[in-house]
Scaffold this active site. Sequence first.
Site, short mmCIF file in Angstrom:
data_model
loop_
_atom_site.label_atom_id
_atom_site.label_comp_id
_atom_site.label_asym_id
_atom_site.label_seq_id
_atom_site.Cartn_x
_atom_site.Cartn_y
_atom_site.Cartn_z
N LYS A 81 -40.80 52.87 -30.29
CA LYS A 81 -41.52 51.64 -29.96
C LYS A 81 -40.65 50.66 -29.19
O LYS A 81 -41.04 50.16 -28.13
CB LYS A 81 -42.02 50.96 -31.25
N GLU A 107 -35.57 40.47 -35.80
CA GLU A 107 -34.74 41.35 -34.98
C GLU A 107 -33.30 41.40 -35.50
O GLU A 107 -32.83 40.49 -36.18
CB GLU A 107 -34.72 40.84 -33.54
N ARG A 108 -32.62 42.47 -35.14
CA ARG A 108 -31.18 42.55 -35.40
C ARG A 108 -30.45 41.71 -34.35
O ARG A 108 -30.89 41.63 -33.20
CB ARG A 108 -30.70 44.00 -35.33
#
Length: 393
Positions: A81, A107-108
């Site tokens: 994805k 998010e990282r």
Amino acid sequence: MSGKMTLLEARLRAMTPARVRLAPEGGPVVPRRPVHRAPPPLRARAGAAEIFRTGIKVIDLLTPLARGGKAAMFGGAGVGKTVLVMELIHAMVAGYDGISIFSGVGERSREGHEMLLDMTRAGVLDRTVLVYGQMNEPPGARWRVPLSALAIAEHFRDAEARNVLLLMDNVFRFVQAGAEVSGLLGRLPSRVGYQPTLASEVAQLQERIASSGRASVTAIEAVYVPADDFTDPAVTAIAGHADSMVVLSRAMAADGMYPAVDPIASSSVLLDPLILGEAHVAVAAGVRRAIEHYRELQDVISLLGLEELGAEDRRLVERARRLQRFLTQPFTVTEAFTGIAGRSVALEDTVAGCRAILDGEADGWSEESLYMVGTFEEARAREAAARKAETAA
């Protein structure tokens, strides 16, 4: 108890929303706008009937994206994805005449840093907004990330009449953060542990993604599918609002078919002869029929072998396998890992290549000649080179 809940709710409301970066020198977006707003009325909306070309063959052919519409990419963990969203950013942002907004929900920090560097290298940071809520942030902050991105998109759409490309990764984490907030507020969970307000929260987010007569907002959203269960309440709630559904298949990813877009499960409201033309829709329908027929025969093939099929079925299966390989494509964002230069293919070349395979022009070719190529002519050149090398040997 009520006093504690009120205090907790006040703290959640007071949480600082996601950090926003608009230009290399930084600074907040002005003027300030509330992150919670009502969607525009129906009479003020504009329809989405123009295709947003991506250069990715399987998407442009089978699940075309609508300019001013909503596209959702569904898939479990590890099926590609984020890679697909990153490739769309590379393919679309550089040539996009408008503002691009990326919303990173949970998010990282590594992914956010890579995105910032990519935008800087591409020279598009001056017309790009990055909104992040890292996964270590409190749930209230993560829940506000897409709402903050939407408020910025609405400003550019309404105040400056500029087209907006809105990319979200990952909308499931928005739902997840909402469930955490709901639990902290003491609400009883609903189906599968989700918040009882799941449908209304998703609707409030999605219905604000709309185009007016002056400018459009085009949304591309990545959606994580927990345990590959497409009947999950969060997945079905998000799917109901999408114009284009790009479904990523774990089985195709396991076979090395990248991008692992399932041509049967994916769909788009734009796949209509009145919008795309008779030729495009006829080729897309032929590709789907061939691949679906191949899947119906897979159990027979695995038990008895391809040789036991009739001549017509064998021909259709061979063409379907070649179509699957032709719809694979090397990406720019994976070039450092694969060593294969990324390809961007025009829609006309994609339709012409698939029509040629359906008409039998590639019958007798090696399947490897069609795997991870751009145009059909590139595949023809590869097949000719392979035959020449075989003859020389």
